[in-house]
Design a protein around this motif. Structure first.
Motif, PDB file in Angstrom:
ATOM      1  N   UNK A   1     -17.181   9.450   6.135  1.00 32.14           N
ATOM      2  CA  UNK A   1     -18.572   9.058   6.372  1.00 32.14           C
ATOM      3  C   UNK A   1     -18.639   7.541   6.568  1.00 32.14           C
ATOM      4  N   UNK A  96     -15.236  -2.058  -2.607  1.00 34.56           N
ATOM      5  CA  UNK A  96     -15.400  -1.374  -1.319  1.00 34.56           C
ATOM      6  C   UNK A  96     -16.108  -2.249  -0.307  1.00 34.56           C
ATOM      7  N   UNK A  99     -14.142  -2.671   3.255  1.00 30.14           N
ATOM      8  CA  UNK A  99     -14.341  -1.503   4.113  1.00 30.14           C
ATOM      9  C   UNK A  99     -15.568  -1.698   5.009  1.00 30.14           C
ATOM     10  N   UNK A 128      -3.097  -5.730   7.776  1.00 25.40           N
ATOM     11  CA  UNK A 128      -2.510  -4.636   6.996  1.00 25.40           C
ATOM     12  C   UNK A 128      -3.633  -3.886   6.303  1.00 25.40           C
ATOM     13  N   UNK A 130      -5.197  -0.457   4.376  1.00 24.17           N
ATOM     14  CA  UNK A 130      -4.719   0.655   3.554  1.00 24.17           C
ATOM     15  C   UNK A 130      -4.777   1.961   4.357  1.00 24.17           C
ATOM     16  N   UNK A 131      -3.825   2.832   4.128  1.00 21.57           N
ATOM     17  CA  UNK A 131      -3.675   4.033   4.932  1.00 21.57           C
ATOM     18  C   UNK A 131      -4.876   4.965   4.900  1.00 21.57           C
ATOM     19  N   UNK A 132      -5.601   4.952   3.784  1.00 13.04           N
ATOM     20  CA  UNK A 132      -6.728   5.879   3.634  1.00 13.04           C
ATOM     21  C   UNK A 132      -7.944   5.447   4.457  1.00 13.04           C
ATOM     22  N   UNK A 133      -7.997   4.185   4.874  1.00 11.48           N
ATOM     23  CA  UNK A 133      -9.168   3.697   5.619  1.00 11.48           C
ATOM     24  C   UNK A 133      -9.044   4.058   7.098  1.00 11.48           C
ATOM     25  N   UNK A 134      -9.073   5.364   7.386  1.00 15.26           N
ATOM     26  CA  UNK A 134      -8.861   5.812   8.767  1.00 15.26           C
ATOM     27  C   UNK A 134     -10.022   5.403   9.669  1.00 15.26           C
ATOM     28  N   UNK A 169      -1.661  -2.728  11.268  1.00 14.05           N
ATOM     29  CA  UNK A 169      -0.608  -1.988  10.568  1.00 14.05           C
ATOM     30  C   UNK A 169      -1.250  -1.142   9.476  1.00 14.05           C
ATOM     31  N   UNK A 170      -0.914   0.144   9.451  1.00 14.59           N
ATOM     32  CA  UNK A 170      -1.484   1.026   8.424  1.00 14.59           C
ATOM     33  C   UNK A 170      -0.549   1.146   7.241  1.00 14.59           C
ATOM     34  N   UNK A 171      -1.074   0.930   6.040  1.00 11.53           N
ATOM     35  CA  UNK A 171      -0.321   1.189   4.824  1.00 11.53           C
ATOM     36  C   UNK A 171      -0.244   2.692   4.584  1.00 11.53           C
ATOM     37  N   UNK A 172       0.234   3.063   3.399  1.00  8.19           N
ATOM     38  CA  UNK A 172       0.446   4.492   3.175  1.00  8.19           C
ATOM     39  C   UNK A 172       0.212   4.883   1.718  1.00  8.19           C
ATOM     40  N   UNK A 173      -0.740   4.192   1.051  1.00  7.37           N
ATOM     41  CA  UNK A 173      -1.092   4.623  -0.291  1.00  7.37           C
ATOM     42  C   UNK A 173      -0.212   4.020  -1.362  1.00  7.37           C
TER      43      UNK A 173
ATOM     44  N   UNK B  40       6.774   2.390   8.772  1.00  7.92           N
ATOM     45  CA  UNK B  40       5.612   3.091   8.218  1.00  7.92           C
ATOM     46  C   UNK B  40       4.832   3.791   9.332  1.00  7.92           C
ATOM     47  N   UNK B  81       1.213   8.529   0.583  1.00  7.37           N
ATOM     48  CA  UNK B  81       0.760   9.301   1.742  1.00  7.37           C
ATOM     49  C   UNK B  81       1.903   9.924   2.546  1.00  7.37           C
ATOM     50  N   UNK B 152     -13.721  11.172   4.743  1.00  8.78           N
ATOM     51  CA  UNK B 152     -14.382  11.028   3.444  1.00  8.78           C
ATOM     52  C   UNK B 152     -15.623  11.915   3.360  1.00  8.78           C
TER      53      UNK B 152
END
Ligand code: FMN
Ligand code: SF4
Ligand code: FES
Lengths: 432, 169
Positions: A1, A96, A99, A128, A130-134, A169-173, B40, B81, B152
């Motif tokens: 969302x 947050x 974001x 860089x 974080x991976x979750x922030x798609x 660059x995407x991180x991965x958690x 990655x 992940x 989300x």
């Protein structure tokens, strides 16, 4: 969302309700990229760094280091490639704000990056995220493409001699990849284990090259400083901590959300006036003022201005401005269990004090919560926490010790009651 | 976070990368001064194609990056992940960090556990859902919340969360 605008806006977020602000045309129509043009075409790189330094902009990633000063640590000359890193790993629990800055204002951040590139001579920026922030990543990706297509990135930016590339660059958690040298390792395709310092990133950063790391919000303030000047910036906030920040309020409040307010706004004003206080007429018990690593403050100490020079007097810090509110039903031992679980899980394991200490703290806190704790356990907790401070490769270990020390400093009675009654005396507290 | 607690029922072990994935990985490598920087990104791309990183797939990636398979697997195990075993078709991760817990996240997770008949970290026997709990996802004001893969879902109550999970195919 997707997020919408904060409840209270100021210069950073004033256009965030407006979808167009996230697009290059809408951004330019609202004066976007004019600050970068001014810096690149009319100011020398040193002049830009000095202006940002004199404005007193402190890094918004948690440590509060003066941004312009950090830029001057970059070596001069072009014998080696130099890099910027935008730290968009935002994983500090309770935070947050980065974001929304990326989802609603990607060009504002890119413009700040461009100005910093001019000031430091960096040829490339790695963002860089974080991976979750798609969703935020998709917004940034689009904004970066737009900026290239309009000549705000790439070679000969705006027809000048400056060239600059931006790589997402995407991180991965992994929380530890927010620590700047853990981030650098991750950027190199490795485990995100923090490096010993010195050498600092300005000497030996990404891929061994001179590198400056700044937070998403830090970059986002920069165009406003260039546009409006240092006196303007210093007229907002406190003498030592100028500007606004975006407070993220969560937990037991009527209106959890984001609030862009001057630094130095009092914590009780944020909690009660802006966020509407605790629902259903209950009282506040404690508030964590700046993300989970920062020690809690009890209800009687909320009259503190939210800036490091004042929070330090209360043995806490601004951190990331993540304000977590806990009402009178809250069991502070449970809070300790949740916090210590997080740090136990996220320790990268390189340093014995941190790896073992986080595990021990979590074990003891769980035991106390179950009603199986002893009075000695409280002393052992403080002893373990004390040994975790100041002795490790990175500040994660301190960040894990501080909140537990804070809980015991202000809510020791909660812990003692568990030991005395051999059970949790807060049946109405949040579920563990 | 609880990853990898149990393996989902699996088909054949993935080994190869499609031409498209290889091309994407090469484009990523070109963005870094050393190609290892794209590891990655490559793992994300490989997982998009196969859902997890098998030993054989790690070998394929290692060859591309001119490193050893164990170096690939070290990275896989460090990051939450990346998965070293098969996963359910959908990841449902409930944030249980403090701000979410203060607003009932752990009760919500427990309700989903009993609704799906699995514990956090496990996959439903039909391979449909891997349930898990996760650290703060940067949505603390919109708690409780969960993510389904990259998406989300915020401000949930137990009934909404159950319906959301039931709608996953
Ligand atoms: C354990 C740990 C986690 C951190 N996480 C973040 C993060 O997620 N985002 C961030 O900007 N800074 C984070 N930092 C701070 C960075 O190390 C660094 O100070 C910051 O990115 C510098 O940018 P600034 O000067 O603009 O604040 C973290 C620090 C530590 C010790
Ligand atoms: S302090 Fe903890 S997180 Fe930091 S390097 Fe040492 S073990 Fe890793
Ligand atoms: S604590 Fe759940 S999103 Fe931050």
């Amino acid at each position: 969302m997707a997020l919408t605008a904060p409840y209270v806006t100021n210069y950073l977020t004033q256009h965030f309700a407006d979808d167009a602000f996230g697009q290059v045309d809408g951004y330019v129509a609202r004066g976007g990229y004019e600050a970068a043009r001014k810096a690149i075409t009319r100011m020398a790189p040193d002049e830009v760094a000095t202006l940002v330094k004199d404005a007193g902009l402190q890094g918004r990633g948690g440590a509060g280091f003066v941004a312009g000063l950090k830029w001057t640590f970059m070596p001069k000359g072009a014998d080696k490639p130099k890099y910027l890193v935008c730290n968009a790993d935002e994983s500090e629990p309770g935070s947050f704000k980065d974001r929304i800055l990326m989802e609603r204002g990607p060009h504002q951040m890119l413009e700040g990056i461009l100005i910093a590139a001019w000031a430091t001579g960096a040829e490339k920026t790695f963002i860089y995220i974080r991976g979750e922030y798609a969703f935020a990543a998709s917004q940034l990706e689009r904004a970066i493409e737009e900026a290239y297509s309009r000549g705000y990135l790439g070679s000969r930016v705006m027809g000048t001699a400056l060239s600059h590339d931006v790589v997402l660059v995407r991180g991965a958690g992994a929380y530890i990849c927010g620590e700047e040298t853990g981030l650098l390792e991750s950027l190199e395709g490795k485990k995100g284990q923090p490096r010993k310092k010195p050498p600092f990133p300005a000497q030996y950063g990404a891929f061994g090259m001179p590198t400056t790391v700044n937070n998403v919000e830090t970059f986002s303030h920069v165009p406003h400083i260039i546009k409006n000047g240092k006196e303007w910036f210093r007229s907002i906030g406190t003498e030592k901590s100028p500007g606004t920040t975006i407070f993220g309020v969560s937990g037991h409040v009527v209106r959890p959300g984001l609030y862009e307010l001057p630094l130095g706004t009092k914590l009780d004003e944020i909690v009660f006036e802006h966020a509407g206080g605790v629902p259903d007429g209950r009282r506040v018990k404690g508030v964590i003022p700046g993300g989970m690593s920062m020690p809690i403050l009890p209800a009687g100490q909320l009259d503190v201005p939210m800036a490091n020079e004042f929070l330090r007097e209360r043995k806490s810090m601004l951190g990331t401005g993540g304000v977590m509110v806990m009402d009178e039903t809250t069991c502070m031992v449970r809070v300790g269990c949740v916090i210590s679980w997080f740090f136990r899980d996220e320790s990268c394991g390189q340093c014995t004090q941190c790896r073992e200490g986080t595990g021990w703290m979590n074990k003891i806190l769980n035991r106390i919560e179950r009603g199986a704790g002893t009075r000695e356990d409280l002393d052992v907790l403080l002893d373990v926490a004390g040994k975790m401070e100041g002795a490790t490769i990175c500040a994660f270990s301190d960040a894990a010790a501080w909140p537990v020390q804070g809980l015991l400093r202000h809510f020791r009675e909660d812990f003692e009651a568990h030991v005395r009654e051999q059970k949790c005396p807060f049946p109405a507290s949040f579920e563990l | 976070m609880t990853k990898n607690a149990s393996a989902a029922p699996s088909g054949a072990e993935p080994k190869e990368l499609s031409a498209e994935s290889r091309a994407r990985i090469e484009r990523e490598m070109a963005k870094f001064p050393k190609k290892r920087g794209a590891l990655l990104a490559a793992l994300h791309i490989a997982q998009e194609e196969h859902g997890w990183i098998s030993p054989a797939l790690a070998k394929t990636l290692a060859a591309l990056f001119e490193i050893t398979p164990i170096e690939v697997m070290e990275v896989v195990s460090f990051y939450n992940m990346f998965y070293d075993r098969p996963q359910g078709r959908h990841h449902v991760y409930v944030c249980t960090n403090l701000p979410c817990s203060l607003r009932g996240a752990r009760g919500l997770l427990r309700a989903l556990e009993s609704h799906l008949g699995v514990r956090a970290g496990e996959t439903t026997p039909d391979g449909r859902v891997t349930l898990g709990h996760e650290e703060c996802l940067g949505a603390c004001a919109y708690a409780p919340m969960l993510r389904v893969g990259p998406t989300y879902h915020e401000n949930l109550d137990v009934e909404q969360a159950k319906r959301l999970v039931d709608a996953l195919e």
